[in-house]
Design an enzyme around this catalytic site. Structure first.
Site, PDB file in Angstrom:
ATOM      1  N   HIS A  16       0.919  -1.092   0.053  1.00 25.78           N
ATOM      2  CA  HIS A  16      -0.018   0.214  -0.031  1.00 25.78           C
ATOM      3  C   HIS A  16       0.759   1.206   0.020  1.00 25.78           C
ATOM      4  O   HIS A  16       1.304   1.708   1.067  1.00 25.78           O
ATOM      5  CB  HIS A  16      -1.050   0.022   1.086  1.00 25.78           C
ATOM      6  CG  HIS A  16      -1.951   0.749   1.275  1.00 25.78           C
ATOM      7  ND1 HIS A  16      -3.039   1.054   1.988  1.00 25.78           N
ATOM      8  CD2 HIS A  16      -2.101   2.283   0.586  1.00 25.78           C
ATOM      9  CE1 HIS A  16      -3.821   2.208   1.618  1.00 25.78           C
ATOM     10  NE2 HIS A  16      -3.201   3.068   0.842  1.00 25.78           N
ATOM     11  N   HIS A  18       1.358   4.901  -2.538  1.00 27.13           N
ATOM     12  CA  HIS A  18       0.987   5.577  -3.396  1.00 27.13           C
ATOM     13  C   HIS A  18       2.199   6.180  -4.118  1.00 27.13           C
ATOM     14  O   HIS A  18       3.055   6.813  -3.473  1.00 27.13           O
ATOM     15  CB  HIS A  18       0.014   6.674  -3.108  1.00 27.13           C
ATOM     16  CG  HIS A  18      -1.003   5.957  -2.616  1.00 27.13           C
ATOM     17  ND1 HIS A  18      -2.349   6.026  -3.267  1.00 27.13           N
ATOM     18  CD2 HIS A  18      -1.543   5.702  -1.185  1.00 27.13           C
ATOM     19  CE1 HIS A  18      -3.342   5.583  -2.716  1.00 27.13           C
ATOM     20  NE2 HIS A  18      -2.763   5.369  -1.418  1.00 27.13           N
ATOM     21  N   HIS A 196      -9.305   0.817  -1.374  1.00 24.72           N
ATOM     22  CA  HIS A 196      -9.454   1.475  -0.128  1.00 24.72           C
ATOM     23  C   HIS A 196     -10.933   1.389   0.363  1.00 24.72           C
ATOM     24  O   HIS A 196     -11.896   1.892  -0.382  1.00 24.72           O
ATOM     25  CB  HIS A 196      -8.953   3.078  -0.359  1.00 24.72           C
ATOM     26  CG  HIS A 196      -7.653   3.462  -0.562  1.00 24.72           C
ATOM     27  ND1 HIS A 196      -6.928   2.725  -1.734  1.00 24.72           N
ATOM     28  CD2 HIS A 196      -6.610   4.009   0.260  1.00 24.72           C
ATOM     29  CE1 HIS A 196      -5.617   3.376  -1.627  1.00 24.72           C
ATOM     30  NE2 HIS A 196      -5.323   4.188  -0.279  1.00 24.72           N
ATOM     31  N   GLU A 199     -11.236   3.307   5.680  1.00 27.26           N
ATOM     32  CA  GLU A 199     -10.408   4.333   6.261  1.00 27.26           C
ATOM     33  C   GLU A 199     -10.896   5.275   7.003  1.00 27.26           C
ATOM     34  O   GLU A 199     -10.955   5.293   8.072  1.00 27.26           O
ATOM     35  CB  GLU A 199      -9.290   4.768   4.984  1.00 27.26           C
ATOM     36  CG  GLU A 199      -8.517   5.852   5.747  1.00 27.26           C
ATOM     37  CD  GLU A 199      -7.766   6.495   4.407  1.00 27.26           C
ATOM     38  OE1 GLU A 199      -8.247   6.530   3.342  1.00 27.26           O
ATOM     39  OE2 GLU A 199      -6.613   7.167   4.728  1.00 27.26           O
ATOM     40  N   ASP A 277       1.615   3.865   3.006  1.00 28.89           N
ATOM     41  CA  ASP A 277       0.814   4.849   2.436  1.00 28.89           C
ATOM     42  C   ASP A 277       1.394   5.860   1.681  1.00 28.89           C
ATOM     43  O   ASP A 277       1.746   5.905   0.398  1.00 28.89           O
ATOM     44  CB  ASP A 277      -0.313   5.433   3.266  1.00 28.89           C
ATOM     45  CG  ASP A 277      -1.726   5.638   2.734  1.00 28.89           C
ATOM     46  OD1 ASP A 277      -1.959   5.367   1.531  1.00 28.89           O
ATOM     47  OD2 ASP A 277      -2.502   6.328   3.371  1.00 28.89           O
ATOM     48  N   ASP A 278       1.707   6.958   1.973  1.00 24.28           N
ATOM     49  CA  ASP A 278       2.298   8.154   1.529  1.00 24.28           C
ATOM     50  C   ASP A 278       3.344   8.751   2.287  1.00 24.28           C
ATOM     51  O   ASP A 278       3.357   9.929   3.119  1.00 24.28           O
ATOM     52  CB  ASP A 278       1.143   9.372   1.231  1.00 24.28           C
ATOM     53  CG  ASP A 278       0.026   9.014   0.626  1.00 24.28           C
ATOM     54  OD1 ASP A 278       0.102   8.738  -0.749  1.00 24.28           O
ATOM     55  OD2 ASP A 278      -0.926   8.719   1.077  1.00 24.28           O
TER      56      ASP A 278
HETATM   57  N1  ADE Z   1      -4.440   8.829  -1.950  1.00 23.20           N
HETATM   58  C1  ADE Z   1      -3.331   8.821  -1.404  1.00 23.20           C
HETATM   59  N2  ADE Z   1      -3.342   8.433  -0.309  1.00 23.20           N
HETATM   60  C2  ADE Z   1      -4.614   8.108   0.225  1.00 23.20           C
HETATM   61  C3  ADE Z   1      -5.324   7.357   1.250  1.00 23.20           C
HETATM   62  N3  ADE Z   1      -4.636   7.147   2.302  1.00 23.20           N
HETATM   63  N4  ADE Z   1      -6.535   7.393   1.154  1.00 23.20           N
HETATM   64  C4  ADE Z   1      -7.311   7.578   0.054  1.00 23.20           C
HETATM   65  N5  ADE Z   1      -6.548   8.030  -1.160  1.00 23.20           N
HETATM   66  C5  ADE Z   1      -5.324   8.284  -1.136  1.00 23.20           C
HETATM   67 ZN    ZN Z   2      -3.600   4.709   0.613  1.00 17.70          ZN
END
Ligand code: ADE
Ligand code: ZN
Length: 326
Positions: A16, A18, A196, A199, A277-278
């Site tokens: 996971h 991005h 997703h 969340e 994630d990011d």
């Molecule tokens: N795009 C990038 N990170 C995300 C996240 N945590 N949830 C939904 N969309 C995303």
């Molecule tokens: Zn994500």
């Protein structure tokens, strides 16, 4: 061996991630200069200071603004190559990268430019770092179904280079059901499906992702505990959940790590994984996510080894590719 060293030594897959979320402010400014794209921040420091998010949407607004500096094939290469080098330090042996084509094609960047740059970095990572990877195209759920279908059409000539599809962006008010038809088409085309769900959105969105999208993994899924029947189903089917603990803290899904439900999910027998994630926005790559989760929730080394093994089992590689890691 200290815990951080132990974690880095565990062979793990990151499932996971991005790729646009690995854009560190330094690279954002460098690419902005290179491509003549102005940024809404005065400096690298001011950019980092702006990363105080209230929720998912407040993050996405900044994340999409930052992605505007990605224009040419080499930008996507530089971005992904920097990620792979960082991942190698964390003991990542395999990565399944999300990319958001609509974020780029909407600005006039050709679909193939994005793919070519990411793929070139993936080939180099395989060769020089021994990291295998897959690309997963994500549809942006805040945009209409028609946009997802149009993106699938653009992807069609390149499907041999894309392993699966996902669903991301603003979750609240955008249930998986809105994308049931496009996911059905993607599955007919032989693509893997993930989404997703759970969340910020309710547990019912997780059920929809499974039933209506055919999701093989659930991204985040932390709200599943609100529905005991769903937990029993996820445990029975060993559906992988790609949890991102530092993301959940930064986006205020949980106030502190001690409040995070990861340990309860693990103890419920769910196939949970830990991911970043990011990472450029949330304060840590995958090994830091393992470490902070372990420290905050009292995970044992055995728990961490289970989580890393889960990530390898949950990846979309063949059993043959997986065997040497297990
Ligand atoms: N795009 C990038 N990170 C995300 C996240 N945590 N949830 C939904 N969309 C995303
Ligand atoms: Zn994500």
């Amino acid at each position: 061996m200290d815990l951080a060293t132990y974690i880095r030594a565990l062979p793990k897959a990151e499932l996971h991630l991005h790729i646009e979320g690995t854009l560190e402010p330094e690279m954002m400014f460098e690419l902005g200069r290179r491509n003549g794209v102005a940024l809404p921040f005065a400096s690298v420091e001011a950019t980092r200071a702006a990363y105080a998010f209230q929720d998912l949407q407040s993050f996405l607004d900044i994340y999409y603004a930052g992605a505007a500096v990605l224009v040419r094939e080499e930008d996507f290469f530089d971005l992904a190559w920097a990620y792979f080098r960082r991942a190698a330090e964390d003991g990542v042996v395999h990565a399944e990268l999300f990319f958001d084509p609509q974020t780029h094609t909407a600005r006039g960047v050709p679909f193939a430019t994005v793919l070519d740059g990411l793929e070139r970095a993936a080939a180099r990572a395989r060769e020089e770092l021994g990291i295998s990877s897959r690309l997963i195209l994500c549809f942006l759920r805040h945009l209409p179904e028609a946009g997802a279908f149009a993106t699938l059409e653009e992807a069609r000539p390149h499907l041999a280079r894309i392993h699966g599809v996902g669903l991301d962006s603003s979750e609240a008010g955008h249930p998986p059901s809105e994308f049931a038809r496009v996911f059905a088409r993607c599955r007919e085309l032989g693509l893997h499906a993930v989404a997703h769900a759970g969340e910020e959105g309710p547990a019912a969105y997780i059920t929809e992702a499974l039933d209506l999208l055919g999701a093989e993994r659930v991204d985040h899924g932390v709200r599943c505990l609100e529905d005991p029947a769903l937990v029993a189903r996820l445990a029975r089917d060993q559906t992988p959940l790609t949890v991102c603990p530092l993301s959940n803290l930064k986006l205020r899904v949980f106030p502190t790590m001690a409040d995070h439900t990861f340990k309860r999910m693990l103890d419920a027998g769910l196939r949970v994984t830990i991911n970043s994630d990011d990472p450029a926005y949330f304060g840590g790559y995958v090994a830091r996510n393992y470490l902070e989760t372990a420290e905050g929730l009292g995970l044992t080394r055995k728990d961490l080894a289970t989580v890393a093994r889960n990530s390898l089992l949950a990846s979309f590689v063949t059993d043959e590719e997986r065997a040497p890691w297990l």
